[in-house]
Structure formats: structure tokens, C-alpha cells
Write a protein that holds these residues in place. Structure first.
Motif, PDB file in Angstrom:
ATOM      1  N   LYS A 258       0.724  -1.219   0.126  1.00  0.00           N
ATOM      2  CA  LYS A 258      -0.028  -0.117  -0.140  1.00  0.00           C
ATOM      3  C   LYS A 258       0.874   1.246   0.152  1.00  0.00           C
ATOM      4  CE  LYS A 258      -3.826  -2.390   2.371  1.00  0.00           C
ATOM      5  NZ  LYS A 258      -4.534  -2.802   0.954  1.00  0.00           N
ATOM      6  N   SER A 259       2.154   1.214  -0.742  1.00  0.00           N
ATOM      7  CA  SER A 259       2.690   2.523  -0.847  1.00  0.00           C
ATOM      8  C   SER A 259       1.910   3.452  -1.531  1.00  0.00           C
ATOM      9  CB  SER A 259       4.278   2.100  -1.600  1.00  0.00           C
ATOM     10  OG  SER A 259       4.724   1.151  -0.739  1.00  0.00           O
ATOM     11  N   ASP A 260       2.560   4.686  -1.954  1.00  0.00           N
ATOM     12  CA  ASP A 260       1.945   5.935  -2.861  1.00  0.00           C
ATOM     13  C   ASP A 260       2.422   5.326  -4.135  1.00  0.00           C
ATOM     14  OD1 ASP A 260       1.633   7.814  -4.423  1.00  0.00           O
ATOM     15  OD2 ASP A 260       1.982   9.394  -2.430  1.00  0.00           O
ATOM     16  N   MET A 261       1.649   4.715  -4.914  1.00  0.00           N
ATOM     17  CA  MET A 261       2.114   4.340  -6.326  1.00  0.00           C
ATOM     18  C   MET A 261       2.279   5.411  -7.405  1.00  0.00           C
ATOM     19  SD  MET A 261       2.419   1.349  -5.269  1.00  0.00           S
ATOM     20  CE  MET A 261       3.402   0.883  -6.756  1.00  0.00           C
ATOM     21  N   ARG A 262       1.791   6.630  -7.217  1.00  0.00           N
ATOM     22  CA  ARG A 262       2.269   7.825  -7.996  1.00  0.00           C
ATOM     23  C   ARG A 262       3.638   8.195  -7.721  1.00  0.00           C
ATOM     24  NH1 ARG A 262      -0.228  11.871 -10.835  1.00  0.00           N
ATOM     25  NH2 ARG A 262       1.099  14.008 -10.742  1.00  0.00           N
ATOM     26  N   ASP A 263       3.977   8.305  -6.545  1.00  0.00           N
ATOM     27  CA  ASP A 263       5.317   8.619  -5.973  1.00  0.00           C
ATOM     28  C   ASP A 263       6.282   7.599  -6.428  1.00  0.00           C
ATOM     29  OD1 ASP A 263       7.227  10.079  -4.414  1.00  0.00           O
ATOM     30  OD2 ASP A 263       7.234   8.333  -3.323  1.00  0.00           O
ATOM     31  N   ILE A 264       6.020   6.034  -6.528  1.00  0.00           N
ATOM     32  CA  ILE A 264       7.030   5.026  -6.866  1.00  0.00           C
ATOM     33  C   ILE A 264       6.849   5.273  -8.416  1.00  0.00           C
ATOM     34  CG2 ILE A 264       6.674   2.692  -7.108  1.00  0.00           C
ATOM     35  CD1 ILE A 264       7.258   3.649  -4.410  1.00  0.00           C
ATOM     36  N   CYS A 265       6.105   5.541  -9.094  1.00  0.00           N
ATOM     37  CA  CYS A 265       6.165   5.609 -10.654  1.00  0.00           C
ATOM     38  C   CYS A 265       6.977   6.801 -11.045  1.00  0.00           C
ATOM     39  CB  CYS A 265       4.668   5.809 -11.218  1.00  0.00           C
ATOM     40  SG  CYS A 265       3.775   4.472 -11.370  1.00  0.00           S
ATOM     41  N   LEU A 266       6.699   8.105 -10.296  1.00  0.00           N
ATOM     42  CA  LEU A 266       7.426   9.211 -10.848  1.00  0.00           C
ATOM     43  C   LEU A 266       9.023   9.154 -10.449  1.00  0.00           C
ATOM     44  CD1 LEU A 266       5.176  12.004  -9.505  1.00  0.00           C
ATOM     45  CD2 LEU A 266       5.721  11.339 -11.544  1.00  0.00           C
ATOM     46  N   LYS A 267       9.238   8.262  -9.239  1.00  0.00           N
ATOM     47  CA  LYS A 267      10.604   8.022  -8.856  1.00  0.00           C
ATOM     48  C   LYS A 267      11.326   7.160 -10.022  1.00  0.00           C
ATOM     49  CE  LYS A 267      10.502   8.690  -3.880  1.00  0.00           C
ATOM     50  NZ  LYS A 267      10.364   8.003  -2.457  1.00  0.00           N
ATOM     51  N   GLU A 268      10.580   6.078 -10.650  1.00  0.00           N
ATOM     52  CA  GLU A 268      11.222   5.199 -11.640  1.00  0.00           C
ATOM     53  C   GLU A 268      11.227   6.138 -12.965  1.00  0.00           C
ATOM     54  OE1 GLU A 268       9.445   1.043 -13.192  1.00  0.00           O
ATOM     55  OE2 GLU A 268       9.416   1.202 -10.981  1.00  0.00           O
ATOM     56  N   ILE A 269      10.587   6.888 -13.082  1.00  0.00           N
ATOM     57  CA  ILE A 269      10.754   7.897 -14.438  1.00  0.00           C
ATOM     58  C   ILE A 269      12.072   8.685 -14.224  1.00  0.00           C
ATOM     59  CG2 ILE A 269       9.767   9.703 -15.602  1.00  0.00           C
ATOM     60  CD1 ILE A 269       7.055   8.658 -15.089  1.00  0.00           C
ATOM     61  N   SER A 270      12.133   9.218 -12.982  1.00  0.00           N
ATOM     62  CA  SER A 270      13.481   9.900 -12.615  1.00  0.00           C
ATOM     63  C   SER A 270      14.775   9.061 -12.751  1.00  0.00           C
ATOM     64  CB  SER A 270      13.323  10.413 -11.118  1.00  0.00           C
ATOM     65  OG  SER A 270      12.128  11.598 -11.033  1.00  0.00           O
ATOM     66  N   LYS A 271      14.518   7.874 -12.381  1.00  0.00           N
ATOM     67  CA  LYS A 271      15.627   6.921 -12.524  1.00  0.00           C
ATOM     68  C   LYS A 271      16.103   6.714 -13.768  1.00  0.00           C
ATOM     69  CE  LYS A 271      15.617   3.492  -9.487  1.00  0.00           C
ATOM     70  NZ  LYS A 271      15.300   2.165  -8.869  1.00  0.00           N
ATOM     71  N   TYR A 272      15.165   6.583 -14.680  1.00  0.00           N
ATOM     72  CA  TYR A 272      15.225   6.072 -16.058  1.00  0.00           C
ATOM     73  C   TYR A 272      15.574   7.327 -16.769  1.00  0.00           C
ATOM     74  CZ  TYR A 272      14.418   4.811 -20.987  1.00  0.00           C
ATOM     75  OH  TYR A 272      14.698   4.305 -22.274  1.00  0.00           O
ATOM     76  N   MET A 273      15.339   8.515 -16.263  1.00  0.00           N
ATOM     77  CA  MET A 273      15.853   9.695 -17.005  1.00  0.00           C
ATOM     78  C   MET A 273      17.342  10.021 -16.620  1.00  0.00           C
ATOM     79  SD  MET A 273      12.414  12.136 -16.963  1.00  0.00           S
ATOM     80  CE  MET A 273      13.231  13.622 -17.659  1.00  0.00           C
TER      81      MET A 273
END
Length: 364
Positions: free
Chosen positions: A347-362
Motif C-alpha cells: 500500500k505504498s504511494d504508487m504515484r510517487d513510486i512511478c515518478l521515482k522510476e521515471i526519474s531513475k530512467y531519465m
């Protein structure tokens, strides 16, 4: 094949400054890929309008990540010509990225009419609507690697090879490619018109996909409940890639079309490196190991619906002309997906998880 050093030197990343305040119209924004794309555009401060049906699963990434938080979201059917015309002209976008589709092979056997009307007539409607957009400069239509007449050959398919498709889904996407080619030559063919391109991507995987009859969702749903995954075609080989890989290509291509459309207004392949074209069995064994306790799979007799055994893309053109290369290896991608779903279970904040993954990719 370029060396890893030369690949890293030539690789182009998505230009955040270009996308700031660009007006982007995204069809299929409530889907798996559409949700990831809209989150990425939000991160770059684009002005976004999405047009799509309601999400087709529960749970779904669109709602979990609050994708509609920083964009205009319109629920509508791409087959409704008058509505899509009205909405897209009212928004008057700079860029259109068309992803709305019926994307499932097995469902296309069950409902071929919906598949063809959505994928072909829907694309026709979108292109017709785009013809009257005054500010529009760039259109990217997303199809699939399955649009090619698949002869199960060892070499990757190049962009000029024949369209085809055994199943209704693949055939409908081949039709889309022919449609896009015709519209490009008939209507989007001078300096005063938008520039139109199509993109054929491989098997896209990542966190937040709950589509039916898709390998990764089926695996993870079974693992979560400690059930054995039942697999029809363990020896099938597919060009697996993280969802952010083709999305980066869409964004890079859209920018090139916007700035210098004549040179880039054509068809493109975006797929993984050859070593990431793996069997379903390889994927399963790798994910069983990464998940740990409660993970298992077994072979289930095929129901005789035709599915290709081998398919890969030749992405030489994207590498040489767009300087686009895949960044993440398949083993790392699977680790990210496992982690994403465990974060969801916790039950993590999945919006935050996705945005962090996008930052990692960039940053990679």
C-alpha cells in the motif's frame, strides 16, 4: 552492432525543456502505457488532455497513481468521430500521441468487430480530427511489432517489410500502418501540415499492468496468491522491454517531428537489444527466483488459438537517426517490476513510486 561505449556516447535522452508547456493530446491515457506516459509528461510540466474509455481493469494504474491529478481527462470512445473532432479541436494541441486501442490478441479472436473498429476506424477518426487542428505540428501513432507478416525468421523485421497478421489484432494493426501511410502522403505532406509518424514497439512490461491474458500480470497475480502460473507457450520468444523504453522513443520522435518533420515522418521500430529477446520460460524462471516463496509455474495445454512463436525487430534506424537505444536490461526490468508490485501490496504511494522510476530512467 555498435559497442556499448559508442552506444552510451550517442544515446539521446528525452528533452525536458522541450516538453515544458507543450500542449499534448494523448488518446488511451487511462491504459497502462498511457498512464505512464501522462505521468512522465506531468513531470516535465506539459499541458495534457487525455481522451479514452474508462480503465479496463480494477485495480488499474490510472486510478492508483492519480494520473488525472495534473491533466484534463475526457472519457470518450475513439470510434465517436464527432466527439473526438470536437475535443481535439477545442484543446488545439501542439502534439498528438495516439495509443487508444484494443490491445489483446486473444480478445481479438473473441470480438474481432470491436478490435477492427477500435484499432482501424478509431485511428481513422483520430487522423480526420487532426486535419483541422490549427496549431498541431506532430502526430505519433502507436501500433505494434505484430503488424508485420510474421514468417518466424531469425532476423529482426525492418520498417519497410510487408504488413500482415494472422490474428485479428495483428491484422488490425497492419491496417493501421497502411492507413497512416496513406494519410501521411495524402494530407500530412507539406510544410503547413502536421508531421505524421508511426511506431512499432515490442512486448511492453512494467508495474501497473493488470490487463487480461498478459504474461506479467498473470504471473504476478498468481504469485501474490501463492498459486501456480499456468502457461500455454513457454518456448515462445518475444522482444520484452520496460514500458519507459518505447515511451522515451515516442517522446524523442515527437520532438523531432515538431522541429524537423519531413525527415522523421515515417515508420519506426523501437525494440530491445537482441539478448533481451527471451522465451516465456526464461521470464518465468527468472521471476520465480526473484519473487521467492510461493512462486511456481507449469505448462498448460494450448487451446489452439494461433500465437506467434518468434518475433523481433530491427531497430537500426532508430539508433542511427534518433540516437535512441534501450537503457535497461531485461533482468533489471524484471527486478523493478517485482519491486513495484510488492510496493503495491504494501500500500505504498504508487504515484510517487512511478515518478521515482521515471526519474531513475531519465538519469541513467
Amino acid at each position: 552492432m555498435a559497442s556499448k561505449k559508442s552506444t552510451l556516447e550517442n544515446m539521446v535522452s528525452v528533452n525536458e525543456k522541450f516538453w515544458e508547456n507543450k500542449k499534448v493530446f494523448v488518446t488511451g491515457h487511462t491504459g497502462f502505457k498511457g498512464s505512464w506516459l501522462c505521468l512522465w509528461l506531468q513531470k516535465m510540466n506539459s499541458i495534457i488532455c487525455g481522451y479514452s474509455l474508462e480503465p479496463n481493469s480494477n485495480p488499474n494504474l490510472f486510478n492508483l497513481a492519480n494520473v488525472d491529478q495534473k491533466m484534463k481527462s475526457i472519457i470518450g470512445d475513439i470510434r465517436d468521430l464527432e466527439k473526438i473532432k470536437h475535443k481535439i479541436n477545442d484543446f488545439d494541441p501542439d502534439i498528438v500521441i495516439h495509443m487508444a486501442a484494443q490491445p489483446l490478441v486473444r480478445l481479438s479472436y473473441v470480438d474481432p468487430v470491436e478490435t477492427y473498429t477500435t484499432n482501424v476506424i478509431g485511428t481513422l477518426n483520430l487522423l480526420e480530427a487532426c486535419r483541422s487542428c490549427k496549431s498541431l505540428k506532430s502526430i505519433v501513432v502507436i501500433t505494434t511489432d505484430k503488424c508485420y507478416e510474421n514468417k518466424e525468421k531469425d532476423e529482426g523485421y525492418k520498417e519497410f517489410e510487408p504488413m500482415g497478421g494472422h490474428d485479428p489484432y495483428s491484422s488490425s494493426k497492419g491496417c493501421c500502418e497502411l492507413l497512416v501511410s496513406s494519410y501521411r502522403r495524402s494530407y500530412f505532406n507539406d510544410k503547413n501540415s502536421a508531421s505524421l509518424a508511426s511506431v512499432r514497439a515490442g512486448n511492453v512490461i512494467g508495474g501497473g499492468d493488470w490487463s487480461k491474458d498478459r504474461l506479467i500480470p498473470d504471473i504476478l497475480n498468481s504469485f501474490k496468491d501463492s498459486k501456480t502460473v499456468k502457461i500455454r507457450n513457454p518456448k515462445s520468444i518475444r522482444p520484452w522491454q520496460h514500458v519507459l523504453e518505447p515511451l522515451s522513443g515516442y517522446l524523442i520522435l515527437a520532438e523531432r517531428l515538431y522541429i524537423n518533420g519531413d525527415k522523421y515522418a515515417e515508420a519506426w521500430n523501437l525494440g530491445p537489444d537482441i539478448e533481451d529477446c527471451k522465451t516465456v520460460e526464461w521470464i518465468l524462471n527468472n521471476m520465480v527466483k526473484k519473487w521467492g516463496e510461493g512462486a511456481s509455474w507449469k505448462y498448460e495445454k494450448n487451446d489452439n488459438l494461433h500465437e506467434a512463436n518468434f518475433l523481433k525487430l530491427d531497430c537500426t534506424k532508430a539508433a542511427s537517426m534518433l540516437n535512441w537505444f534501450p537503457k535497461w536490461k531485461l533482468d533489471y526490468t524484471l527486478s523493478l517490476i517485482i519491486d513495484w508490485y510488492k510496493q503495491f501490496i504494501n500500500k505504498s504511494d504508487m504515484r510517487d513510486i512511478c515518478l521515482k522510476e521515471i526519474s531513475k530512467y531519465m538519469k541513467n
